[in-house]
Design a protein around this motif. Structure first.
Motif, PDB file in Angstrom:
ATOM      1  N   CYS A 214      -4.606  -3.803   3.907  1.00 23.23           N
ATOM      2  CA  CYS A 214      -5.153  -4.154   2.591  1.00 23.23           C
ATOM      3  C   CYS A 214      -4.218  -5.123   1.868  1.00 23.23           C
ATOM      4  O   CYS A 214      -4.682  -6.017   1.140  1.00 23.23           O
ATOM      5  N   THR A 215      -2.906  -4.991   2.072  1.00 17.28           N
ATOM      6  CA  THR A 215      -1.953  -5.922   1.462  1.00 17.28           C
ATOM      7  C   THR A 215      -2.088  -7.300   2.105  1.00 17.28           C
ATOM      8  O   THR A 215      -2.116  -8.324   1.419  1.00 17.28           O
TER       9      THR A 215
ATOM     10  N   ASN B 183      -2.468   0.891   7.015  1.00 17.82           N
ATOM     11  CA  ASN B 183      -2.942   0.797   5.636  1.00 17.82           C
ATOM     12  C   ASN B 183      -2.483  -0.500   4.967  1.00 17.82           C
ATOM     13  O   ASN B 183      -3.085  -0.942   3.980  1.00 17.82           O
TER      14      ASN B 183
ATOM     15  N   ALA C 260       0.821  -1.208   0.000  1.00 15.14           N
ATOM     16  CA  ALA C 260       0.000   0.000   0.000  1.00 15.14           C
ATOM     17  C   ALA C 260       0.856   1.259   0.000  1.00 15.14           C
ATOM     18  O   ALA C 260       0.372   2.344  -0.328  1.00 15.14           O
TER      19      ALA C 260
ATOM     20  N   TYR D 294     -11.123  -3.583   6.034  1.00 12.88           N
ATOM     21  CA  TYR D 294     -10.078  -4.216   5.236  1.00 12.88           C
ATOM     22  C   TYR D 294     -10.332  -5.712   5.012  1.00 12.88           C
ATOM     23  O   TYR D 294      -9.629  -6.350   4.238  1.00 12.88           O
TER      24      TYR D 294
ATOM     25  N   ARG E 260      -5.328  -8.790   0.842  1.00 11.46           N
ATOM     26  CA  ARG E 260      -5.327  -9.136  -0.580  1.00 11.46           C
ATOM     27  C   ARG E 260      -4.596 -10.446  -0.839  1.00 11.46           C
ATOM     28  O   ARG E 260      -5.028 -11.276  -1.632  1.00 11.46           O
TER      29      ARG E 260
END
Length: 573
Positions: free
Chosen positions: A463-464, A460, A49, A515, A467
């Motif tokens: 999100c990684t 943040n 991110a 997330y 994913r």
């Protein structure tokens, strides 16, 4: 074969055994990203991110594999966002190659959009850096960079490539099989040999060192991160057991010696154990292995081991006599030197000395066993994590109180399992590092211990984690404050808690839900054990929001600048 500069980059990475890179694209690096797209079957790219997390992920990847970690970013702010991660790797001697792409060569030096002199910016925080202005130099530069990063004392290297260089074509000649190109590079550049050469002590020097060690009556080993980098954990164990020498560890060396071993005294320094600090203070020989004598270890340098001979073994001659004057030294690889010393070391029992050390081990702060109804005891927290995660799990931290508690309480049993930012103390490091470790070891477990202050700086990256479905358990040590700074405000600023109280969002549960990661919450010891077990066994990415008292202290504590044996063992509010 004639290929573009971008394709040469890919071929060089594959040639060096790179299978994963971490990064974030942008305009000036698009040619390389296009080549990555066409070679996705050869190199796995992890999109973070933020570029800083890419650098930290490459760092964590490198620390736990022993291989060079690779990150990449575009020019300007993309490149500068890597800087903190590069500096972190530099301070902790981690082999990372950072690839950036700049504006085209005709535009350099003209304040072009998103132009930055990234080689100038990173000059003090890299082992070496390059700007490649001619495509014919690209392959040679990459081969040099990897050798520099991993040879001698490891560290980061940056390669900056103008965009037009990635577009131009040149004849690429692969290295012969089994070659690392070192011989040719050294032959072409006489000065380069100084970068990669590691000193080898003479037999006479080894013999004299063994004599000093054999004569000592109260010896202690001060084991630093260099033991881990060298891969000398087995030799250290054999050495300590043969000579019956207690082992005190630096923060970076906390997992180089089994915590359960009777000779282990755990961490030394500002927040070191009573046993480690007293053993160093009362010793007649401090055998320092791969350590840099950080100010957080030595306290008052005039009082550090003032009755002892300090004998320093390190690969980097610049570390000798830098912070502490030594009475003896061996410059070279720690593993190689210990291997040569072992046959010359006499068996000892040091019975009286070890009895004294064992007595110091019993001196622990009362707060270690305190149980509060509305908060989690940090010692209980870390021991519970170990209960379920065991010796095999990788433990990462951010920086602050939770980091010190992890070093103090987690009983590391295997090497390369503890990853933290030691030299630079980078808040925001651990989440990226945890991602890099989990990618490197997909079958193993990673537990990330994060303070709520530090985690704000990198959340943040959830999100990684989501994913790529990285099953990282984030233990959020939530005490509503910048804990380490608050302690200093309590001790030295008459409890003026200026901007350290974190009594405002986010709602961590809602953030986790946004997330798409799991969320658990615990407010006391019993709740923590229940939810951590559930979270860990779920094998899914999740946050365990764990409430710790805002005034919980890190004890013992040696006041900065004072002798390390002058420790606070309690604190009365």
């Amino acid at each position: 074969m004639k290929i573009t500069g971008a394709q040469i980059v890919i071929e060089c990475l594959v040639e060096q055994g790179v299978t994963t890179v971490f990064g974030y694209p942008g305009g000036n690096i698009l040619n390389i990203y296009d080549a990555l797209y066409q070679n996705s079957d050869r190199i796995n790219h992890i999109l973070t991110a933020h570029e800083q997390a890419a650098a930290h992920a490459a760092d964590g990847y490198a620390r736990t594999t022993g291989n060079v970690g690779v990150c990449m970013a575009t020019s300007g702010p993309g490149a500068t966002n890597l800087v903190t991660g590069i500096a972190t790797a530099y301070m902790d001697s981690v082999p990372v190659v950072a690839i950036t792409c700049n504006v085209g060569t005709p535009l350099l030096g003209k304040d072009t959009f998103q132009e930055i002199d990234i080689t100038g910016v990173t000059l003090p925080i890299t082992k070496h850096n390059f700007i490649v202005k001619d495509v014919k130099d690209l392959a040679k530069t990459f081969r040099e960079a990897f050798i520099i990063a991993k040879s001698g004392r490891p560290g980061p290297v940056l390669i900056d490539i103008p965009k037009d260089v990635t577009a131009k074509s040149w004849e690429f000649e692969p290295l012969p099989k089994g070659s690392d190109g070192l011989k040719d590079i050294v032959a072409e550049n006489a000065n380069f040999s100084r970068v990669v050469k590691v000193a080898v002590p003479t037999d006479e020097e080894i013999k004299k060192a063994a004599e000093i060690i054999n004569k000592a009556e109260r010896p202690v080993i001060y084991a630093g991160g260099g033991v881990k980098i060298s891969g000398a954990e087995k030799e250290l164990l054999e050495f300590a057991e043969k000579a019956q020498i207690p082992v005190a560890e630096s923060l970076m060396g906390r997992d180089v010696f089994p915590a359960s071993h009777p000779l282990c005294t755990w961490m030394v320094g500002m927040h070191g154990t009573r046993a480690s600090n007293m053993a160093v203070t009362e010793s007649d020989l401090v055998l320092a292995l791969g350590s840099r004598f950080s100010d957080r270890v030595i306290g008052d340098p005039k009082k550090f081991a003032e009755h002892a001979t300090v004998f320093h073994i390190d690969i980097d001659p610049a570390e000798i006599n830098k912070n502490i004057p030594v009475g003896g030294q061996l410059i070279g690889d720690v593993k190689a030197i210990l291997t040569r010393l072992l046959p010359l070391i006499e068996k000892h029992d040091h019975k009286d000395w070890l009895k004294k050390v064992d007595d110091w081990k019993k001196e622990v702060p009362a707060c270690y066993s305190e149980v509060k109804a509305d908060a989690i005891n940090p010692k209980f927290m870390l021991e519970t994590v170990h209960k379920y995660a065991g010796d095999e799990a990788y433990i990462t931290t951010e920086v602050g109180q939770h980091q010190m508690w992890t070093a103090q309480f987690y009983p590391f049993g295997k090497p390369r399992r503890f990853v933290t930012s030691g030299g630079l103390g980078t808040m925001g490091f651990g989440t990226g590092a945890a991602m890099g470790i989990q990618v490197a070891h997909p079958e193993d477990r990673v537990v990330h211990i994060a303070g709520d202050g530090s985690f704000r700086m990198n959340c943040n990256e959830l999100c990684t984690i989501a994913r790529y479905n990285l099953p990282i358990v984030i233990v959020l040590v939530n005490n509503g404050t910048l804990g380490n700074v608050r302690v200093w405000q309590k001790l030295f600023y008459d409890k003026r808690y200026s901007h350290t109280t974190l009594d405002f969002g986010p709602d961590w549960g809602k953030l986790a839900d946004a997330y798409g990661v799991g969320y658990y919450k615990a407010g006391n010891n019993a709740e923590f054990e229940k939810v951590f077990k559930e979270a860990f066994e779920s094998k899914k990415p999740c946050i365990v929001d764990s409430r710790v008292d805002i005034d919980e202290m890190i004890l013992p504590m040696a006041i900065p600048g004072k002798p390390i044996d002058d420790q606070m063992m309690s604190w009365d509010n």
